[in-house]
Design a protein around this motif. Structure first.
Motif: not given
Length: 605
Positions: A395-403
């Motif tokens: 949630i904090r960093t939200k990298p690609a494909g994080w969901t």
């Protein structure tokens, strides 16, 4: 003599430059760091069946879907911990994840839980290995504690010899166990499908309709005992060869595949064969007997199973010292856990783990079954905190494909949290102690941290304003007579200062007068002060004299106390002399800001 024995026991000291050679390749790491997880195959399915049998044989049908659910959770944990390894390649697992994402208290709870879990792992595994030996040789029953302690000692010595050497030796029986279980599964499946195996009772082929969800969750949580040790890879990343994170992640994946295949294979064979829990024979034993009969292969499988149950403790010996190192580095454990030994391992962590587990084995008389629920809770608390920490990270960093990663960790967190709560509710009478013990562990961590911070504040120097100041030196020499030891000390004292005072403490007037006459006749160029002790104590009058000198000279001089001491040629000769010099030194160091030094005089014969 001690050094020679030490070299024989653990080998030659290794240079710091040899550290890289001590790192593990994937095959050795798989054996050493997976022994705890792989050993759970020997009892994971059995734990499910034990719960289901409380309803009846018909409920054993649920062992298959429950095993599938355990396999699904294993998959989630493997994916999650692979993400953790790449996100935190320095190691530390749940502790580091919680520290960076959840804060100090959750991280200490995760770290403390894992440390306690590793101690329990050694105690439970050594006791389980003892059970296997005692089952084969009942006459050894009364020696079960001694056998377990010998096992712990063996593992301690092997790990003190270094990671690589212990891996080379201990990997052999671990891989033999893996091979024997796969031989059992493959042979069992073939035998079942060709019709040569015992068939399950008809009632086992249909589900019980009125079984409660809570009961199924309880069986599921019991089966999750097969997941202990999964986190060890993420804790021990520094033990891998470079690229360490990639090797650790791949090794974790291999372990997950092997563990999942073995666990599911044993569960299916248990269902197909109609195996029911038996106090006289384990599930693996019954399957092996049904497949091969009581021949050489059966005894080989039983032997390797007993070995893996014992060697499961070695995962703790690999992971505990590294986790203790990280906690010590953050000043939550004593700094001694940061020190590498002669063989480049964190030997203090290894020894502490051994001592604590040996105490548990001794206290419980080698019967540690009551520790298993605590063992399970100690595993799933870090599992839950690690999953929650990774959720916060995404949630904090939200990298690609994080969901997708967030979803995996969310499912894992909810599942492990549910299992933890089920353990607490269903086995509260056995795990209530954690509600007292873990707060104590957190309190100890915080007290250690507070001590280190306080020490750091007092020792910190203002580089711009605080400079060393030059002072004189007043030297005090406590003397017991006129001897070569005193002559040696006075000679040295004169090189330090022109202000040297000898102090003699007598218990009666006659001894004091004799000392004064002798000193005047000797005339060493140093003033003698004589004091009378009414209570036959040396320390009391000496303390008062030092106080007086300090009061007069503290602003202009440093106060140095030089203690004459003769050193005997043989260590055992020390017992023939009262060690007043050691007593004075220990007392003064803890008493005043005075310099205390010993001037040795070595006896020749």
């Amino acid at each position: 003599m001690w050094n020679q024995f030490k070299r024989l026991l653990i080998g030659r000291p290794m240079k710091s430059s040899e550290l890289e050679a001590e790192k593990l390749g994937k095959l050795k790491a798989l054996a050493i760091l997976s022994s705890d997880a792989l050993s759970s195959v020997a009892y994971g399915t059995e734990q499910i069946l034990l719960v289901l049998m409380t309803v009846g044989a018909a409920a054993l049908w649920y062992s298959v879907p429950i095993s599938v659910a355990v396999l699904a959770l294993l998959t989630i944990l493997i994916i999650s911990y692979r993400q953790t390894i790449f996100a935190y390649p320095t190691g530390g697992g749940a502790y580091i994840v919680a520290k960076n994402n959840l804060g100090k208290t959750p991280s200490l709870l995760a770290g403390g839980s894992l440390l306690v879990d590793y101690i329990l792992t050694v105690a439970v595994s050594s006791s389980a290995g003892t059970d296997a030996i005692v089952s084969a040789f009942p006459a050894l029953q009364e020696h079960r504690v001694l056998i377990a302690l010998v096992m712990i000692l063996f593992l301690t010595v092997m790990n003190l010899r270094g990671v690589t050497e212990s891996a080379s030796v201990l990997a052999i029986p671990i891989y033999l166990f893996v091979v024997s279980i796969f031989v059992l599964i493959i042979s069992g499946v073939i035998r079942y499908f060709v019709g040569g195996a015992p068939a399950a009772a008809p009632e086992m082929h249909s589900a019980v309709s009125n079984i409660s969800l809570f009961f199924l969750l309880r069986a599921f949580s019991s089966g999750c005992s097969a997941l202990t040790g999964v986190e060890a890879m993420s804790n021990a990343i520094p033990n891998f060869r470079e690229p360490a994170a990639k090797n650790a992640a791949n090794t974790l994946l291999m372990m997950g595949i092997i563990l999942g295949a073995m666990f599911m294979g044993i569960s299916l064979l248990a269902y197909w064969y109609g195996i029911q829990p038996n106090a006289d024979a384990t599930v693996v034993s019954q399957i092996a007997e049904g497949t091969f009969g009581r021949g050489i292969i059966y005894y080989f499988i039983q032997g390797t199973t007993a070995l893996i149950l014992f060697l499961a403790a070695n995962t703790a010996y690999s992971a505990f010292p590294l986790l203790a190192f990280m906690l010590a580095k953050d000043k939550f454990m004593p700094h001694m856990f940061m020190v590498r030994g002669d063989r480049l391992g964190f030997s203090n962590g290894i020894l502490f783990l051994s001592v604590m587990s040996a105490i548990l084995v001794t206290a419980f008389g080698g019967n540690t079954e009551s520790l298993i629920p605590l063992y399970a809770v100690g595993v799933f608390i870090p599992f839950t905190l690690s999953q929650l920490g990774m959720m916060v990270r995404w949630i904090r960093t939200k990298p690609a494909g994080w969901t997708g990663k967030f979803l995996v960790n969310t499912v894992g967190m909810l599942t492990t949290l549910s299992i933890t709560l089920i353990f607490i509710v269903t086995k509260f009478s056995q795990v209530w102690f954690v509600f007292i013990f873990f707060p104590i562990v957190l309190y100890v961590f915080n007290k250690i941290n507070s001590h280190y911070r306080n020490i750091a504040d007092q020792l910190r120097v203002d580089l711009h304003n605080e400079k060393p100041t030059a002072k004189g030196n007043t030297v005090i020499i406590p003397v017991a007579g006129i001897t070569q030891v005193v002559r040696n000390t006075v000679s040295y004292a004169k090189t330090l200062s022109d202000t040297v005072v000898a102090v003699y403490i007598g218990f009666d007037d006659e001894s004091i007068e004799k000392m004064e006459r002798g000193w005047a006749e000797w005339n060493p160029g140093v003033r003698l002060v004589t004091l009378k002790s009414r209570y036959r104590s040396i320390l009391g009058p000496l303390k008062k004299f030092i106080d007086t000198v300090e009061w007069k000279k503290a602003e202009s001089d440093h106060i140095t106390v030089l203690i004459p001491q003769f050193v005997t040629r043989h260590w055992w000769e020390n017992a023939l002399h009262n060690q007043s010099s050691l007593l004075i030194r220990a007392y003064l160091i803890n008493y005043k800001d005075v310099v205390v030094a010993t001037v040795p005089f070595h006896l020749n014969r």
